[in-house]
Design an enzyme around this catalytic site. Sequence first.
Site, PDB file in Angstrom:
ATOM      1  N   SER A 139      67.358  11.482 -50.607  1.00 26.14           N
ATOM      2  CA  SER A 139      68.610  10.984 -50.021  1.00 26.14           C
ATOM      3  C   SER A 139      69.769  11.575 -50.813  1.00 26.14           C
ATOM      4  O   SER A 139      69.616  11.880 -52.006  1.00 26.14           O
ATOM      5  CB  SER A 139      68.667   9.458 -50.128  1.00 26.14           C
ATOM      6  OG  SER A 139      69.989   8.992 -49.931  1.00 26.14           O
ATOM      7  N   TYR A 152      67.554   2.545 -55.796  1.00 22.44           N
ATOM      8  CA  TYR A 152      67.272   3.508 -54.718  1.00 22.44           C
ATOM      9  C   TYR A 152      67.619   4.935 -55.168  1.00 22.44           C
ATOM     10  O   TYR A 152      66.828   5.868 -54.993  1.00 22.44           O
ATOM     11  CB  TYR A 152      68.092   3.105 -53.497  1.00 22.44           C
ATOM     12  CG  TYR A 152      67.875   3.934 -52.259  1.00 22.44           C
ATOM     13  CD1 TYR A 152      66.744   3.758 -51.466  1.00 22.44           C
ATOM     14  CD2 TYR A 152      68.819   4.886 -51.852  1.00 22.44           C
ATOM     15  CE1 TYR A 152      66.554   4.500 -50.318  1.00 22.44           C
ATOM     16  CE2 TYR A 152      68.643   5.640 -50.704  1.00 22.44           C
ATOM     17  CZ  TYR A 152      67.506   5.435 -49.935  1.00 22.44           C
ATOM     18  OH  TYR A 152      67.320   6.179 -48.787  1.00 22.44           O
ATOM     19  N   LYS A 156      65.181   8.167 -55.597  1.00 21.61           N
ATOM     20  CA  LYS A 156      65.396   9.382 -54.798  1.00 21.61           C
ATOM     21  C   LYS A 156      65.668  10.599 -55.685  1.00 21.61           C
ATOM     22  O   LYS A 156      65.296  11.722 -55.328  1.00 21.61           O
ATOM     23  CB  LYS A 156      66.532   9.153 -53.799  1.00 21.61           C
ATOM     24  CG  LYS A 156      66.219   8.099 -52.748  1.00 21.61           C
ATOM     25  CD  LYS A 156      64.993   8.469 -51.929  1.00 21.61           C
ATOM     26  CE  LYS A 156      64.718   7.525 -50.782  1.00 21.61           C
ATOM     27  NZ  LYS A 156      63.510   7.902 -50.014  1.00 21.61           N
TER      28      LYS A 156
HETATM   29  P1  NAP Z   1      63.229   2.635 -41.600  1.00 22.23           P
HETATM   30  O1  NAP Z   1      63.775   2.827 -40.228  1.00 22.23           O
HETATM   31  O2  NAP Z   1      63.517   1.386 -42.334  1.00 22.23           O
HETATM   32  O3  NAP Z   1      61.631   2.868 -41.534  1.00 22.23           O
HETATM   33  C1  NAP Z   1      60.895   2.755 -42.718  1.00 22.23           C
HETATM   34  C2  NAP Z   1      59.479   3.209 -42.486  1.00 22.23           C
HETATM   35  O4  NAP Z   1      58.772   3.153 -43.745  1.00 22.23           O
HETATM   36  C3  NAP Z   1      58.703   2.325 -41.524  1.00 22.23           C
HETATM   37  O5  NAP Z   1      57.823   3.141 -40.790  1.00 22.23           O
HETATM   38  C4  NAP Z   1      57.945   1.384 -42.443  1.00 22.23           C
HETATM   39  O6  NAP Z   1      56.733   0.899 -41.885  1.00 22.23           O
HETATM   40  C5  NAP Z   1      57.629   2.328 -43.592  1.00 22.23           C
HETATM   41  N1  NAP Z   1      57.347   1.665 -44.856  1.00 22.23           N
HETATM   42  C6  NAP Z   1      58.145   0.834 -45.577  1.00 22.23           C
HETATM   43  N2  NAP Z   1      57.516   0.421 -46.697  1.00 22.23           N
HETATM   44  C7  NAP Z   1      56.282   1.008 -46.680  1.00 22.23           C
HETATM   45  C8  NAP Z   1      55.158   0.954 -47.531  1.00 22.23           C
HETATM   46  N3  NAP Z   1      55.175   0.238 -48.668  1.00 22.23           N
HETATM   47  N4  NAP Z   1      54.060   1.663 -47.190  1.00 22.23           N
HETATM   48  C9  NAP Z   1      54.018   2.396 -46.050  1.00 22.23           C
HETATM   49  N5  NAP Z   1      55.068   2.487 -45.194  1.00 22.23           N
HETATM   50  C10 NAP Z   1      56.174   1.785 -45.506  1.00 22.23           C
HETATM   51  O7  NAP Z   1      63.709   3.821 -42.578  1.00 22.23           O
HETATM   52  P2  NAP Z   1      64.389   5.234 -42.240  1.00 22.23           P
HETATM   53  O8  NAP Z   1      65.855   5.057 -42.172  1.00 22.23           O
HETATM   54  O9  NAP Z   1      63.673   5.914 -41.136  1.00 22.23           O
HETATM   55  O10 NAP Z   1      64.104   6.006 -43.627  1.00 22.23           O
HETATM   56  C11 NAP Z   1      63.000   6.880 -43.804  1.00 22.23           C
HETATM   57  C12 NAP Z   1      63.169   7.595 -45.134  1.00 22.23           C
HETATM   58  O11 NAP Z   1      64.400   8.309 -45.131  1.00 22.23           O
HETATM   59  C13 NAP Z   1      63.217   6.654 -46.349  1.00 22.23           C
HETATM   60  O12 NAP Z   1      62.577   7.246 -47.439  1.00 22.23           O
HETATM   61  C14 NAP Z   1      64.705   6.544 -46.610  1.00 22.23           C
HETATM   62  O13 NAP Z   1      64.965   6.215 -47.952  1.00 22.23           O
HETATM   63  C15 NAP Z   1      65.152   7.933 -46.270  1.00 22.23           C
HETATM   64  N6  NAP Z   1      66.575   8.038 -45.959  1.00 22.23           N
HETATM   65  C16 NAP Z   1      67.115   7.375 -44.899  1.00 22.23           C
HETATM   66  C17 NAP Z   1      68.477   7.508 -44.619  1.00 22.23           C
HETATM   67  C18 NAP Z   1      69.133   6.829 -43.464  1.00 22.23           C
HETATM   68  O14 NAP Z   1      70.365   6.945 -43.341  1.00 22.23           O
HETATM   69  N7  NAP Z   1      68.429   6.143 -42.591  1.00 22.23           N
HETATM   70  C19 NAP Z   1      69.267   8.303 -45.447  1.00 22.23           C
HETATM   71  C20 NAP Z   1      68.683   8.960 -46.512  1.00 22.23           C
HETATM   72  C21 NAP Z   1      67.341   8.829 -46.755  1.00 22.23           C
HETATM   73  P3  NAP Z   1      56.678  -0.502 -41.034  1.00 22.23           P
HETATM   74  O15 NAP Z   1      57.241  -0.180 -39.680  1.00 22.23           O
HETATM   75  O16 NAP Z   1      55.228  -0.835 -40.977  1.00 22.23           O
HETATM   76  O17 NAP Z   1      57.521  -1.489 -41.777  1.00 22.23           O
END
Ligand code: NAP
Length: 244
Positions: A139, A152, A156
């Site tokens: 991130s 976080y 990251k």
């Molecule tokens: P999200 O919509 O909250 O989805 C999170 C996913 O991770 C879900 O599939 C969840 O599974 C899974 N998960 C959570 N804890 C887990 C665990 N302990 N073991 C296995 N799976 C787990 O998140 P997102 O926004 O798509 O983010 C995905 C990645 O991108 C993350 O690493 C996040 O830090 C990074 N990121 C996101 C953003 C953003 O703006 N959204 C920005 C920068 C980086 P369940 O459905 O079973 O709960």
Amino acid sequence: MKRVALVTGASRGIGKAIALRLAADGHGVAVNYTANAEAADRVVDEIRAGGGTAIAVRADVGDSAAVADMFETVEDTLGRVEVLVNNAGITRDGLLLRMGPDDWNSVIETNLTSVYLCTRAAMRSMVRARWGRVISVSSISGISGNPGQANYAASKAGIIGFSKSIAREVGSRGITVNVVAPGFIETDMTEGLGDETARLVAEQAALARLGRPEEVAAAVGYLASDDAAYVTGQTLVVDGGLAL
Ligand code: NAP
């Protein structure tokens, strides 16, 4: 089926988009999740409906025994993992003085220890095959820092240092190790931040809008492809110019 890919946290958001993208690129995909079995099954159904190969596999990626079981399941059903995408992640935001050990440990375990566990589990067969792709989702918080996200951002930033080290360890075996660092992407994770925050972030981005999961997935698709064969140890920022 081109290659076997495992995408952690692929039931929703960015991970789901990555799973669909890799499947569209011809890979067989293991869709990992931890709680939402129905959502993971829907991703698998969508891939199969498009003629692709996919399975759903439950595991808490911060738990070493669960990760070992997950790799065994994937190897038994699809084959050895050739493309690993470490995407699963959580937030437990709060200012440092209010950030208790549980908030710290759960984020480090889910976001960073998971990358160590899964990469280690995938590495033996990648080394033997002299081919592999490891792509981890960091991130811009891990590059620039963010108030209220010390846990976080540390997790990251840790992913970036980890990936550079492993890239140097295994490069001579034909394995590349890279990172994608998204900015503000519209998913469940950012939904709770509210419309006003989203508007302010969009204003700051050079491209004047938020990002879509598919736009992060496209970067992962590139790093997994043969076109990226000579790219390793890199962090590709996909943030619309937010952190410029
Ligand atoms: P999200 O919509 O909250 O989805 C999170 C996913 O991770 C879900 O599939 C969840 O599974 C899974 N998960 C959570 N804890 C887990 C665990 N302990 N073991 C296995 N799976 C787990 O998140 P997102 O926004 O798509 O983010 C995905 C990645 O991108 C993350 O690493 C996040 O830090 C990074 N990121 C996101 C953003 C953003 O703006 N959204 C920005 C920068 C980086 P369940 O459905 O079973 O709960």
